[in-house]
Design an enzyme around this catalytic site. Structure first.
Site, PDB file in Angstrom:
ATOM      1  N   GLY A 285       0.807  -1.206   0.000  1.00 30.89           N
ATOM      2  CA  GLY A 285       0.000   0.000   0.000  1.00 30.89           C
ATOM      3  C   GLY A 285       0.845   1.263   0.000  1.00 30.89           C
ATOM      4  O   GLY A 285       1.914   1.332  -0.619  1.00 30.89           O
ATOM      5  N   SER A 286       0.393   2.252   0.740  1.00 29.17           N
ATOM      6  CA  SER A 286       1.014   3.578   0.668  1.00 29.17           C
ATOM      7  C   SER A 286       2.414   3.642   1.267  1.00 29.17           C
ATOM      8  O   SER A 286       3.119   4.635   1.041  1.00 29.17           O
ATOM      9  CB  SER A 286       0.111   4.614   1.343  1.00 29.17           C
ATOM     10  OG  SER A 286      -1.073   4.784   0.596  1.00 29.17           O
TER      11      SER A 286
END
Length: 486
Positions: free
Chosen positions: A219-220
Site C-alpha cells: 500500500g502507501s
C-alpha cells in the site's frame, strides 16, 4: 596346501576384502548421506539425546536443553514460548524450524568450527554438546512489539520488525498468532502429533513467521520508494518540488470509473502540489503519476536496490521474496506507484526500506544471529554487511525530511514521540476482494538524525477494529522505537 584349501582361503580373502571395502565405503564415502537420511533413526535418536546449545537473547535463554529422566536424556524447553516462537521455531524428533533449523549445526555441536572439541570428546568418551547462539534481539523492543500487537485483541494477525539501520541487526521480530513450541518438543510423540495437527489446521497459520514468510500489498508505505525513484531521476530535488496533484487521476489506456484513482477524501489540490504535501496527505494521484513519469524500468531498478526480487536473510530460514514486477503497462505502473497491482512485500522488506532511508540510502543485510559460542566459550561474532546503495545520501535526506513531515503534520502522527524527530509513513492496502477489510501498514525510524531504529508494522486482520495504518500501526511503532531510544 592342497587345491581345495587354497580355493577356500582365496574365497575367504575375497570376502574379507569385500567386507573392508564395504565398511570403508559406508563409513567414509556414504557417511554424510546416511547421517542426513531422514530414515536413519539412530542418528535422530543420538541428536535428540544430546545436550543441545541454547538460543540466547542477551544472556537469557529463549531455548535450552535441560536433563530429563527418560531415554532421551535431555528435554528441549522454551521459557518465553509465545513471544519468541516465530524466531526460535521448534525442535522435535526428526524435525525443526526457525533458528532451531538454520542454526542446527551450531546448536547440535556438528559445526566444523567445533571439530577439535568434538575430537577431544570422542577420545575422552565424553558426549558431544552443542554451542550457543546469541541473537541481536533487544528484549525491551521485542516485548513492546509483542504487547502492542496483542493489545489489538483476539484474532489479530500481523507482524512487527525492528532493525538497527547502520548494521542490519534485527532488534525485534514478532508474529501473531503464535504457538507454544514446548508442545512440539515433548517426548510424548502422540501428544506432539496431535499438537502439530491442531496448529497446522488453524486458519490463523500460527506456525507461519509473518515477518519473513508473508508478503502482501504494501500500500502507501511503498510511496517512499516511488518518491525515491522520482528524486533519483533528477527531475525533482527537494521536499518542496512541485509534483502532479489533483483529486482524481484517470489511468492511461483506461476509461470509466474502474480506471480512476482517487485520494479517499484527502486534500491533494487541483493541480501541482509540493512533494511534501503529497507525502503528508498520502496522495494516490500524485504517486500514480510519478511512477508512470519515472517509467517501469527505473521503478524496477529502484525497488530492487532496496531488496525487492532478491534473497538476503541468511541466518533464518523461510524468507519469502518481496516482489516488484517487471514489464508493467502504464495503468499497471500507476497502481504499482502506490503499492498495489502485483507489488508484494514482507514486513522485513519494508523495515529495510525505512532503515535505508535512515542510513543515508545504504541497505544493510539483515541478520539475527549476533554471536556463535562453542561449549568452551570461544566466540565468533557476526559482521555487518552492506547490500547496496539504494539511493544517494541527498535523496535519503529529502525522504527523511518528507517522512518527518508526515509524522509532524500528516497521516503518521500517531508515531510522534515528544522532543524526538520521528519519520514515518502509513499504509492502508486494498486486498482486491470485494467487501474485504484492507491491510494496515506503518513504517518509521527514530531519531531522524543518527537513527537507532527502523520499524515496520503489518496487520492483516484485527477483528472488530477499523483498519487504518496510522491508528493501528503507529502506536505500536512508537512503543518499539521508545524501547530502543529511551
Amino acid at each position: 596346501m592342497n587345491r581345495p584349501i587354497r580355493t577356500v582361503a582365496v574365497f575367504c580373502l575375497v570376502l574379507f576384502l569385500a567386507l573392508m571395502a564395504n565398511a570403508t565405503y559406508l563409513q567414509f564415502w556414504r557417511a554424510g548421506a546416511l547421517d542426513e537420511d531422514p530414515r536413519n533413526q539412530r542418528v535422530q535418536q543420538a541428536s535428540y539425546s544430546s545436550e543441545r546449545g541454547a538460543i540466547l537473547v542477551g544472556r537469557t535463554p529463549v531455548a535450552q536443553s535441560t536433563p530429563s529422566d527418560d531415554r532421551f536424556e535431555y528435554q528441549r524447553e522454551y521459557p518465553q514460548p509465545l513471544m519468541y516462537a516465530p524466531l526460535t521455531g521448534y525442535f522435535t524428533f526428526g524435525d525443526s524450524t526457525g533458528l532451531e533449523s538454520s542454526q542446527n549445526a551450531v546448536l547440535s555441536g556438528e559445526d566444523p568450527q567445533f571439530f577439535v572439541r568434538n575430537l577431544v570428546d570422542l577420545v575422552s568418551n565424553e558426549q558431544q554438546s552443542g554451542g550457543s547462539v546469541e541473537l541481536t534481539i533487544n528484549a525491551k523492543a521485542q516485548r513492546a512489539a509483542f504487547d502492542g500487537l496483542n493489545a489489538l485483541g483476539e484474532g489479530v494477525e500481523g507482524s512487527v520488525v525492528a532493525l538497527e539501520p547502520d548494521t542490519g541487526k534485527i532488534l525485534a521480530m514478532v508474529s501473531l498468532p503464535t504457538f507454544d513450541p514446548n508442545d512440539l518438543a515433548s517426548h510424548d510423540f502422540g501428544a506432539v502429533g496431535d499438537a502439530y495437527d491442531a496448529l497446522d489446521a488453524d486458519d490463523g497459520d500460527p506456525l507461519l513467521n509473518r515477518a519473513i514468510q508473508t508478503r502482501i500489498f504494501p500500500g502507501s508505505t511503498f510511496k517512499v520508494i516511488t518518491a525515491a525513484a522520482a528524486l533519483e531521476s533528477g527531475k525533482y530535488d527537494s521536499a518542496d518540488s512541485l509534483v502532479p496533484g489533483g483529486a482524481t487521476f484517470q489511468l492511461p489506456q483506461t476509461s470509466g470509473e474502474s480506471g480512476v484513482i482517487d485520494n479517499e477524501g484527502r486534500n491533494c489540490g487541483s493541480g501541482e502540489i509540493t512533494l511534501r504535501l503529497a507525502m503528508e496527505q498520502s496522495c494516490n494521484t500524485t504517486f500514480a503519476q510519478l511512477a508512470i513519469e519515472v517509467g517501469a524500468e527505473a521503478m524496477l531498478e529502484t525497488a530492487e536496490k532496496f531488496g525487492f526480487n532478491s534473497d538476503y536473510l541468511e541466518d533464518l530460514n523461510g524468507q519469502a521474496r518481496s516482489v516488484f514486477p517487471g514489464k508493467l503497462s502504464p495503468p499497471e505502473l500507476g497502481q504499482a506507484g502506490f503499492g498495489q497491482f502485483d507489488v508484494q512485500a514482507t514486513p522485513l522488506q519494508m523495515a529495510m526500506v525505512s532503515a535505508a532511508i535512515a542510513n543515508a540510502g545504504v541497505v544493510m543485510r539483515p541478520y539475527v544471529v549476533s554471536e556463535v559460542q562453542s561449549p568452551d566459550y570461544d566466540a565468533r561474532n557476526a559482521e555487518p554487511e552492506e547490500l547496496s546503495e539504494a539511493i544517494s545520501p541527498q535523496t535519503a535526506d529529502v525522504l527523511a525530511d518528507l517522512m518527518v513531515s508526515t509524522v509532524d503534520n500528516g497521516t503518521a502522527s500517531p508515531a510522534a514521540i515528544p522532543n524526538i524527530a520521528v519519520g514515518g509513513k502509513t499504509g492502508t492496502a486494498q486486498r482486491g476482494i470485494e467487501g474485504a477489510a484492507p491491510y494496515a501498514w506503518f513504517i518509521s525510524f527514530a531519531p531522524a538524525t543518527d537513527s537507532k531504529v527502523a520499524v515496520a508494522v503489518m496487520i492483516e486482520e484485527a477483528p472488530g477494529r477499523e483498519i487504518a495504518g496510522g491508528a493501528l500501526g503507529g502506536p505500536i511503532a512508537k512503543a518499539v522505537m521508545e524501547a530502543i531510544i529511551s
